[in-house]
Design a protein around this motif. Sequence first.
Motif, PDB file in Angstrom:
ATOM      1  N   SER A 111      -4.924  -3.411   7.366  1.00  0.00           N
ATOM      2  CA  SER A 111      -5.506  -2.114   6.987  1.00  0.00           C
ATOM      3  C   SER A 111      -4.432  -1.079   6.717  1.00  0.00           C
ATOM      4  O   SER A 111      -4.712   0.005   6.224  1.00  0.00           O
ATOM      5  CB  SER A 111      -6.408  -1.603   8.103  1.00  0.00           C
ATOM      6  OG  SER A 111      -5.604  -1.147   9.190  1.00  0.00           O
ATOM      7  N   GLY A 112      -3.179  -1.396   7.106  1.00  0.00           N
ATOM      8  CA  GLY A 112      -2.098  -0.425   6.991  1.00  0.00           C
ATOM      9  C   GLY A 112      -2.008   0.479   8.203  1.00  0.00           C
ATOM     10  O   GLY A 112      -1.021   1.163   8.407  1.00  0.00           O
ATOM     11  N   LEU A 113      -3.071   0.486   9.009  1.00  0.00           N
ATOM     12  CA  LEU A 113      -3.113   1.392  10.156  1.00  0.00           C
ATOM     13  C   LEU A 113      -2.839   0.649  11.461  1.00  0.00           C
ATOM     14  O   LEU A 113      -3.292   1.062  12.544  1.00  0.00           O
ATOM     15  CB  LEU A 113      -4.482   2.086  10.224  1.00  0.00           C
ATOM     16  CG  LEU A 113      -4.965   2.707   8.910  1.00  0.00           C
ATOM     17  CD1 LEU A 113      -6.374   3.268   9.043  1.00  0.00           C
ATOM     18  CD2 LEU A 113      -4.024   3.817   8.467  1.00  0.00           C
TER      19      LEU A 113
ATOM     20  N   TRP B 123       0.828  -1.221   0.000  1.00  0.00           N
ATOM     21  CA  TRP B 123       0.000   0.000   0.000  1.00  0.00           C
ATOM     22  C   TRP B 123       0.855   1.260   0.000  1.00  0.00           C
ATOM     23  O   TRP B 123       0.417   2.294  -0.482  1.00  0.00           O
ATOM     24  CB  TRP B 123      -1.066  -0.027   1.099  1.00  0.00           C
ATOM     25  CG  TRP B 123      -0.764   0.562   2.440  1.00  0.00           C
ATOM     26  CD1 TRP B 123       0.222   0.197   3.294  1.00  0.00           C
ATOM     27  CD2 TRP B 123      -1.509   1.614   3.109  1.00  0.00           C
ATOM     28  NE1 TRP B 123       0.134   0.933   4.448  1.00  0.00           N
ATOM     29  CE2 TRP B 123      -0.915   1.806   4.367  1.00  0.00           C
ATOM     30  CE3 TRP B 123      -2.623   2.383   2.778  1.00  0.00           C
ATOM     31  CZ2 TRP B 123      -1.379   2.751   5.297  1.00  0.00           C
ATOM     32  CZ3 TRP B 123      -3.089   3.309   3.688  1.00  0.00           C
ATOM     33  CH2 TRP B 123      -2.474   3.492   4.928  1.00  0.00           C
ATOM     34  N   ASP B 124       2.086   1.165   0.503  1.00  0.00           N
ATOM     35  CA  ASP B 124       2.990   2.315   0.391  1.00  0.00           C
ATOM     36  C   ASP B 124       3.226   2.640  -1.077  1.00  0.00           C
ATOM     37  O   ASP B 124       3.267   3.804  -1.489  1.00  0.00           O
ATOM     38  CB  ASP B 124       4.358   2.012   1.030  1.00  0.00           C
ATOM     39  CG  ASP B 124       4.290   1.815   2.536  1.00  0.00           C
ATOM     40  OD1 ASP B 124       3.644   0.841   2.963  1.00  0.00           O
ATOM     41  OD2 ASP B 124       4.879   2.623   3.287  1.00  0.00           O
ATOM     42  N   GLU B 125       3.369   1.573  -1.876  1.00  0.00           N
ATOM     43  CA  GLU B 125       3.778   1.778  -3.258  1.00  0.00           C
ATOM     44  C   GLU B 125       2.721   2.540  -4.057  1.00  0.00           C
ATOM     45  O   GLU B 125       3.057   3.309  -4.957  1.00  0.00           O
ATOM     46  CB  GLU B 125       4.109   0.438  -3.913  1.00  0.00           C
ATOM     47  CG  GLU B 125       5.036   0.546  -5.108  1.00  0.00           C
ATOM     48  CD  GLU B 125       6.310   1.350  -4.828  1.00  0.00           C
ATOM     49  OE1 GLU B 125       6.774   1.360  -3.677  1.00  0.00           O
ATOM     50  OE2 GLU B 125       6.828   1.977  -5.761  1.00  0.00           O
TER      51      GLU B 125
ATOM     52  N   TYR C  97       1.399   3.997  17.691  1.00  0.00           N
ATOM     53  CA  TYR C  97       1.923   4.168  16.329  1.00  0.00           C
ATOM     54  C   TYR C  97       0.918   4.998  15.522  1.00  0.00           C
ATOM     55  O   TYR C  97       1.184   6.134  15.185  1.00  0.00           O
ATOM     56  CB  TYR C  97       2.134   2.769  15.771  1.00  0.00           C
ATOM     57  CG  TYR C  97       3.091   2.585  14.608  1.00  0.00           C
ATOM     58  CD1 TYR C  97       4.192   3.407  14.401  1.00  0.00           C
ATOM     59  CD2 TYR C  97       2.900   1.516  13.714  1.00  0.00           C
ATOM     60  CE1 TYR C  97       5.058   3.179  13.334  1.00  0.00           C
ATOM     61  CE2 TYR C  97       3.764   1.284  12.653  1.00  0.00           C
ATOM     62  CZ  TYR C  97       4.850   2.121  12.460  1.00  0.00           C
ATOM     63  OH  TYR C  97       5.710   1.881  11.412  1.00  0.00           O
ATOM     64  N   TRP C  98      -0.260   4.402  15.274  1.00  0.00           N
ATOM     65  CA  TRP C  98      -1.336   5.151  14.616  1.00  0.00           C
ATOM     66  C   TRP C  98      -2.346   5.586  15.686  1.00  0.00           C
ATOM     67  O   TRP C  98      -3.547   5.464  15.513  1.00  0.00           O
ATOM     68  CB  TRP C  98      -2.020   4.302  13.547  1.00  0.00           C
ATOM     69  CG  TRP C  98      -1.144   3.929  12.385  1.00  0.00           C
ATOM     70  CD1 TRP C  98      -0.251   2.903  12.323  1.00  0.00           C
ATOM     71  CD2 TRP C  98      -1.067   4.573  11.099  1.00  0.00           C
ATOM     72  NE1 TRP C  98       0.367   2.864  11.086  1.00  0.00           N
ATOM     73  CE2 TRP C  98      -0.121   3.870  10.322  1.00  0.00           C
ATOM     74  CE3 TRP C  98      -1.725   5.677  10.518  1.00  0.00           C
ATOM     75  CZ2 TRP C  98       0.195   4.231   9.004  1.00  0.00           C
ATOM     76  CZ3 TRP C  98      -1.409   6.019   9.212  1.00  0.00           C
ATOM     77  CH2 TRP C  98      -0.456   5.307   8.469  1.00  0.00           C
ATOM     78  N   ARG C  99      -1.834   6.033  16.800  1.00  0.00           N
ATOM     79  CA  ARG C  99      -2.715   6.445  17.905  1.00  0.00           C
ATOM     80  C   ARG C  99      -2.420   7.877  18.306  1.00  0.00           C
ATOM     81  O   ARG C  99      -2.317   8.191  19.487  1.00  0.00           O
ATOM     82  CB  ARG C  99      -2.534   5.508  19.102  1.00  0.00           C
ATOM     83  CG  ARG C  99      -3.045   4.110  18.792  1.00  0.00           C
ATOM     84  CD  ARG C  99      -3.031   3.189  19.991  1.00  0.00           C
ATOM     85  NE  ARG C  99      -3.561   1.891  19.593  1.00  0.00           N
ATOM     86  CZ  ARG C  99      -3.578   0.833  20.371  1.00  0.00           C
ATOM     87  NH1 ARG C  99      -3.074   0.899  21.598  1.00  0.00           N
ATOM     88  NH2 ARG C  99      -4.102  -0.308  19.931  1.00  0.00           N
TER      89      ARG C  99
HETATM   90  C1  6A9 Z   1       9.282  -4.952  10.835  1.00  0.00           C
HETATM   91  C2  6A9 Z   1      11.630  -4.219  11.277  1.00  0.00           C
HETATM   92  C3  6A9 Z   1      15.124  -4.078  12.197  1.00  0.00           C
HETATM   93  C4  6A9 Z   1       4.200   0.286   9.106  1.00  0.00           C
HETATM   94  O1  6A9 Z   1       5.945   1.753   5.631  1.00  0.00           O
HETATM   95  C5  6A9 Z   1       5.791   0.384   5.711  1.00  0.00           C
HETATM   96  C6  6A9 Z   1       4.758   0.010   6.755  1.00  0.00           C
HETATM   97  C7  6A9 Z   1       3.410   0.616   6.383  1.00  0.00           C
HETATM   98  O2  6A9 Z   1       2.906  -0.034   5.265  1.00  0.00           O
HETATM   99  C8  6A9 Z   1       2.391   0.478   7.484  1.00  0.00           C
HETATM  100  O3  6A9 Z   1       1.240   1.188   7.138  1.00  0.00           O
HETATM  101  N1  6A9 Z   1       5.182   0.460   8.069  1.00  0.00           N
HETATM  102  C9  6A9 Z   1       2.932   1.008   8.784  1.00  0.00           C
HETATM  103  O4  6A9 Z   1       1.983   0.848   9.782  1.00  0.00           O
HETATM  104  C10 6A9 Z   1       6.500  -0.086   8.483  1.00  0.00           C
HETATM  105  C11 6A9 Z   1       6.509  -1.557   8.707  1.00  0.00           C
HETATM  106  C12 6A9 Z   1       7.851  -2.021   9.083  1.00  0.00           C
HETATM  107  C13 6A9 Z   1       7.885  -3.427   9.520  1.00  0.00           C
HETATM  108  C14 6A9 Z   1       9.220  -3.714  10.059  1.00  0.00           C
HETATM  109  C15 6A9 Z   1      10.544  -5.176  11.528  1.00  0.00           C
HETATM  110  C16 6A9 Z   1      12.784  -4.430  12.148  1.00  0.00           C
HETATM  111  O5  6A9 Z   1      13.974  -4.273  11.442  1.00  0.00           O
END
Ligand code: 6A9
Length: 744
Positions: free
Chosen positions: A480-482, A348-350, A656-658
């Motif tokens: 959901s990405g959130l 979903w980032d892409e 995080y999303w809070r």
């Molecule tokens: C796991 C990393 C040392 C979380 O930007 C990518 C995603 C988004 O799609 C999502 O909406 N990020 C967001 O809530 C980051 C996800 C990173 C997972 C990393 C472990 C440890 O590495």
Amino acid sequence: MVIASGLDVPDRYWGTYRPGVYFGLKTRDPHSLVTGLMWYFPHSLRQDGSGLRHWCEQGDELDRYAWMEHDGRTFGVQEIVDHAAILNTTFVKRLGGKHGGDWTARIAVTSNRNQTGEEISLIFYTAIEEGVKGSVIKVNTGDEKRLTGIEGTTQGLGSFTINLVVTRGSVVEQSFLAAVAAGLNVLKETVLQNLRIATQKGSSKKYIVLAGEQIPSSPDGKKKRPNFIASQVTGKIPFEIEVCFESGSFIDRIDKLTGETYDRALQTRRKFFDEKFERVFKLRSKDYTEEEIRFAKMSLSNMMGSIGYFYGSSQVQSEYTKGPVPYWKAPLYTAVPSRSFFPRGFLWDEGFHGLLVSVWDLEIELDIMNHWFDTMNVEGWIPREMILGQEALAKVPEEFVTQMNTNANPPTFYLTLHFILRHKHDELLEKQFLGNLYPRLEAWFNWFNTTQTGDIPSTYRWRGRDGSTNRELNPKTLTSGLDDYPRASHPNVDERHVDLRCWIAFAADVMHQIGQVIGQPSNVVDKYRETYRYLSDNDLLNKLHWSPSTQTFADFGLHTDKVSLRKPTTPPRSQPAETVRVVTQDPTLRYVDTSFGYVSLFPYILQIIDPDSPQLAKVLKDLRNDDLLWTKYGLRSLAKTSPFYMKYNTEHDAPYWRGAIWMNLNYLTVRATYHYSNTDGPYRDEAKEIYQSLRRNLIQNLIQQYKKSGYLWENYGDVHGEGRGSHPFTGWTSLVVLLMAEIY
Ligand code: 6A9
């Protein structure tokens, strides 16, 4: 569909497709030769390897590093500030011959503190995977066993040479290493194992040098071949080296891409970049300052410079297999959200990246989408996170590797497609592309519309929530990405998610538009229009998702807010007690309306609310409310009034999303506000006002935080606006360029 990659696209064959290293080039070829840079200050290199820079790591605590200019094709200019030193890494490519042509990279080190003379060691390396047929690299040594260059052959590159010369400054020491590295994921370790201490004739000064030829013999007594060759130059700042790659099949080269020729080539590229940047974003004519324009160029350039090329197979768990099984091996050409912390593709980032990338270079974006859609399985599913190849895998903890084929992620490529249709940069190309992609777009849509539905018709539910955990304050919804945004406290089949419903409504609308553009039969086109009408019908939407008591859009499900994390009273003896969730009131089926935030905005964000509806009036009113989402820095993700505002989800899982401010949904909110301020209706003027100030707040804060910290960040604090989470994060945060340019 067969995607054009590799040598079919010679001008994008070479690139900085290893966004996870500070600087390195490779080709779009599954078994590419890789090149890269490492460096260290001899006085601060430690036994454990700390001090040796290679992969972008937050732990290196660099002051900043960013592509200041990068067009995704021909050149790039990067600035890396590492304490006392500034490393300028630039490269220029030159097409010719049959294997993607030549390139030259220049690494110039200057002092950050006006003190010259400090020593720095630069290591530039070339590596190939072991045992790939037809790949060889070897060192050329002159007298005194000094490395004078590298030559080699691979299937993708034919024959080539790589030469390194010092072009400025005084050299203290030069050495090399030719070794067998166990994999592309352990290049740094290979260097560390082969550093030695040496003294020069007639001096007692000690130097750290590379150990020269270190090729073990195979059991049969034959010497192995090196797959890793590194060249080290230690110099006194300021100094500069040039690395020149020349392709063997480029036979009609007039001059070498070095020295003044390089200067001129780089100048020309920079000028084109500058002109194109203004043509596309028009920031100069919008009266931005030079400093603001430099910031915008940096944001765009990092998006382009974050594009990588990965090859490998994901681990996938389906209901048909007991454990995870490898997906087929495939290439992925994609941008990454963060070069340091997660240098790999996220679905979903892409789709968000695609907005910026497509305005800058439509062909690149279509190519990226083609690659992603090629990872779709027969069911129409695309994995959420793409961890392909040794280098990518090395950065991911085991438990995050497996992808579930029942789980979704927002279908944001429909946003990209919608955006491309709106801006029509190259109608012919688009039409052809869409025609080819269409069958898979249908499959994708159908996958969502059949596997992610709720129990009641026209409702939808994110899968992948854990209904049995007692560890999380509110079970996460990674799909959901959130992630930790609060949803129904007790996940079950009664849940309905308003954001997912809006995503699918939006997707149906885009499917309808695409069908029309490529001339699909009317019964097919009508089907999508009907689906869109059904899912965007405001009466039905309100019936399913409008909470009468709070007058807000909301999820529905089995829910209570009366939850908290506690240490268990009788801890298991063997391990320290982990907090568990305690529920002090039985959940009931209800709207999850006590938490207001991004999810409540989705009918607005995806422009599904009718312009003259009372719901629109209420959303606009809520948007401006400081107790809810409004801050000087943008919209926070969760209202201060929510019981989950800034709460930990487990004792280790920070909010995080809070509450934090995220750019992707702020961008969409600004875009929606722009839409409502340009659409006839009773609330136009309110929308206009919000549009101006929300946009301004976001832009100002990002620029200010960049000046202060040197980075773009994953999200921003809602109290002081400070950057948070992973950095640099030049994925969706760089959508700030589109806000500056007002491109929606
Ligand atoms: C796991 C990393 C040392 C979380 O930007 C990518 C995603 C988004 O799609 C999502 O909406 N990020 C967001 O809530 C980051 C996800 C990173 C997972 C990393 C472990 C440890 O590495």
